[in-house]
Structures are given as structure tokens and as C-alpha cells.
Design a protein around this motif. Structure first.
Motif, PDB file in Angstrom:
ATOM      1  N   VAL A 204      37.835  58.433  63.975  1.00 48.07           N
ATOM      2  CA  VAL A 204      37.934  59.780  64.543  1.00 48.07           C
ATOM      3  C   VAL A 204      38.370  59.697  66.008  1.00 48.07           C
ATOM      4  O   VAL A 204      39.264  60.429  66.451  1.00 48.07           O
TER       5      VAL A 204
ATOM      6  N   VAL B 201      39.992  67.047  63.748  1.00 43.71           N
ATOM      7  CA  VAL B 201      40.183  65.842  62.937  1.00 43.71           C
ATOM      8  C   VAL B 201      39.661  66.123  61.536  1.00 43.71           C
ATOM      9  O   VAL B 201      38.506  66.510  61.351  1.00 43.71           O
ATOM     10  N   PHE B 202      40.533  65.961  60.549  1.00 41.26           N
ATOM     11  CA  PHE B 202      40.170  66.152  59.144  1.00 41.26           C
ATOM     12  C   PHE B 202      39.412  64.919  58.667  1.00 41.26           C
ATOM     13  O   PHE B 202      39.942  63.809  58.712  1.00 41.26           O
ATOM     14  N   VAL B 203      38.161  65.085  58.256  1.00 45.43           N
ATOM     15  CA  VAL B 203      37.331  63.915  57.952  1.00 45.43           C
ATOM     16  C   VAL B 203      36.999  63.754  56.475  1.00 45.43           C
ATOM     17  O   VAL B 203      36.363  62.784  56.088  1.00 45.43           O
ATOM     18  N   ASP B 204      37.426  64.680  55.622  1.00 42.44           N
ATOM     19  CA  ASP B 204      37.116  64.563  54.190  1.00 42.44           C
ATOM     20  C   ASP B 204      37.496  63.200  53.625  1.00 42.44           C
ATOM     21  O   ASP B 204      36.701  62.522  52.979  1.00 42.44           O
TER      22      ASP B 204
ATOM     23  N   ARG C 282      38.399  72.438  53.528  1.00 42.43           N
ATOM     24  CA  ARG C 282      38.494  71.155  54.217  1.00 42.43           C
ATOM     25  C   ARG C 282      37.375  71.046  55.249  1.00 42.43           C
ATOM     26  O   ARG C 282      37.029  72.018  55.905  1.00 42.43           O
TER      27      ARG C 282
ATOM     28  N   GLY D  24      36.086  69.162  58.746  1.00 42.11           N
ATOM     29  CA  GLY D  24      36.577  68.409  59.881  1.00 42.11           C
ATOM     30  C   GLY D  24      35.627  68.481  61.054  1.00 42.11           C
ATOM     31  O   GLY D  24      34.514  69.015  60.950  1.00 42.11           O
TER      32      GLY D  24
ATOM     33  N   ARG E 133      35.788  69.497  65.253  1.00 38.88           N
ATOM     34  CA  ARG E 133      36.615  70.078  66.312  1.00 38.88           C
ATOM     35  C   ARG E 133      36.074  69.638  67.666  1.00 38.88           C
ATOM     36  O   ARG E 133      34.887  69.755  67.944  1.00 38.88           O
TER      37      ARG E 133
ATOM     38  N   ARG F 162      28.865  63.947  57.950  1.00 39.62           N
ATOM     39  CA  ARG F 162      29.597  64.571  59.042  1.00 39.62           C
ATOM     40  C   ARG F 162      28.667  64.853  60.224  1.00 39.62           C
ATOM     41  O   ARG F 162      29.040  64.649  61.386  1.00 39.62           O
TER      42      ARG F 162
END
Length: 256
Positions: free
Chosen positions: A60, A41-44, A30, A32, A34, A4
Motif C-alpha cells: 500500500v 488504494v484498492f486493497v481487495d 470495491r 480500499g 483513502r 483492512r
């Protein structure tokens, strides 16, 4: 440096103002990213998917473009017309949520974009859609209640794994869900639909077991089982349910 952090580094190089953002959603942490605009954006799931780091970065950026100021008017209309209510454990984050009568459980608004793809409505997305929170809740409630469904327990027995049915001669209760069996637990908020159970069982007092975010199990309350015993049943069921699909570790008594 974790993945990340590398994504954030690359986005920064490309001129985006971003930061790491972690929140709790339905009791599950979670991860993400910002953006300065407030978009998250949820990146998991992206990090777990196959593909290079640059593929994730492009995904993304694509997510942000999809909800940008130039978003297609037809898509906006589709989102507004397909708002629904879901239930979750009390969580943090920017999503539009509200209290329910069930302690520890809150309701949220989500949109069905297409088959097997839905998105939760955040305050920033609500602003982009140019509708009020009140209007969003009204539309979501109308759509949700139109799909409410109450089914005999036997039709969804595989999901109610803690229930001992041996020796039962009659249906012990009913399953409250929706027609597509997804995020259907919110049907418990439909009091008009629940009135059918009052007529069926000749009582207005019921026990509600939050079996998952997709359905709830409801039985008439005869007062024979203590609250502690009811809560144990729910916890036993939750051991067999994925953490992100659990609602609460207790049962509830309601009057309709």
C-alpha cells in the motif's frame, strides 16, 4: 478486527492519515484505503493475495510512493501518452468519468502502464499529471479510436453465448471492439468507424447489445423484435459474464 482495519491501524502507527473507503465500480463493491491526500488504494486483490499483513502494508505504501510528488517524469509522460477510454456501469468514486448516449453506461479514462497492468485516472492523479480533464479526454479518445475494430460476429462467437446461430446463412451482425480485445466496448463511441456498417447494411439504424466491457454486438434493426425481447437476450448473456465485466441489462437502438 478485519484485515483492512488492521492495515489502517498499522499505517496510522507509521504516521499516515488514512480511512477505510468503499465504492462501487462497474456495479461491483470495491474496498480500499483513502489517504488524506485524496489518493485511494484498492486493497481487495491485495487482501486475497498470499503474504503477511506487513507485506500488504508495504505494498500500500509503495502504491502511494509510485504516485507521489516525486514520480518519475518519464512515467508521467508514458501515462499521458497512453490514455484510453473504457465503459462501465454508472459508478461512484473519484475516477474521471462522463455520460454516454447509452443510459446507465458511463465512460472513464484509464492508462496502460505496461502489459496486463492499467490504472483508472482519478481526479487527484489528473492533478498530479498536470493536464486538464479536457486534454485527457482528447488524448484518450484519439488513442481509443485509433484501435477501433469491427469484426464479423463469427470471429468472436465464443463470447456471444446467447446467440442462436443454427440455420443462419449470413452474418447477423458484427462485433465492435479494439485491436487488443480489452476494454474494447468503448469502440462503439467511434462514429466514423461505425459508418462502415451503414455502407455494409444499407441502413443507419442498429441494435446494440452490450455483451461485456470488452466488446459490443451490433446488428441492423429491421423493427421485427420488441425491446423487451432484446433486453432478455442481454440478460441471458450477462448470466454467463463475470459481474465486473457486465455493462447493462438492456439493449440499445442507435442511429449512425
Amino acid at each position: 478486527m478485519d484485515k483492512r482495519a488492521k492495515i489502517i491501524e498499522e499505517l496510522t502507527k507509521r504516521g499516515y492519515e488514512v480511512e477505510a473507503y468503499t465504492w462501487v465500480e462497474n456495479g461491483v463493491k470495491r474496498k480500499g484505503i483513502r489517504f488524506a491526500s485524496g489518493d485511494i488504494v484498492f486493497v481487495d486483490s491485495m487482501l486475497k493475495a498470499s503474504g503477511s499483513l506487513m507485506d500488504v502494508v508495504e505494498a500500500v505504501i509503495s502504491c502511494i510512493k509510485d504516485v507521489g510528488e516525486d514520480v518519475d517524469s518519464e512515467l508521467i509522460h508514458h501515462i499521458i501518452s497512453n490514455l484510453y477510454i473504457g465503459l462501465q456501469k454508472k459508478s461512484d468514486g473519484d475516477n474521471v468519468t462522463a455520460e454516454t448516449e447509452f443510459d446507465g453506461i458511463e465512460k472513464f479514462i484509464y492508462a496502460r502502464i505496461k502489459k496486463n497492468w492499467s490504472c483508472r485516472i482519478s481526479h487527484s492523479l489528473l492533478k498530479l499529471l498536470k493536464i486538464s480533464e479536457r486534454e485527457a479526454w482528447r488524448t484518450a479518445e484519439k488513442n481509443t479510436f485509433a484501435e477501433s475494430e469491427i469484426i464479423s460476429w463469427s470471429e468472436l462467437l465464443p463470447k456471444i453465448t446467447w446467440l442462436d446461430v443454427e440455420g443462419m446463412e449470413e452474418d447477423p451482425g458484427d462485433v465492435v471492439t479494439n485491436t487488443i480485445k480489452e476494454w474494447g466496448a468503448s469502440a462503439i463511441l467511434n462514429k466514423n468507424a461505425l459508418k462502415k456498417l451503414v455502407q455494409k447494411y444499407k441502413t443507419n439504424r442498429f441494435i446494440v447489445f452490450p455483451t461485456s466491457v470488452h466488446e459490443m454486438f451490433i446488428v441492423p434493426d429491421d423493427g421485427d423484435i420488441r425491446q423487451e425481447e432484446l433486453d432478455i437476450m442481454v440478460r441471458e448473456n450477462n448470466r454467463k459474464i463475470r459481474p465486473e465485466e457486465r455493462l447493462a441489462d438492456r439493449a440499445y437502438i442507435i442511429e449512425i
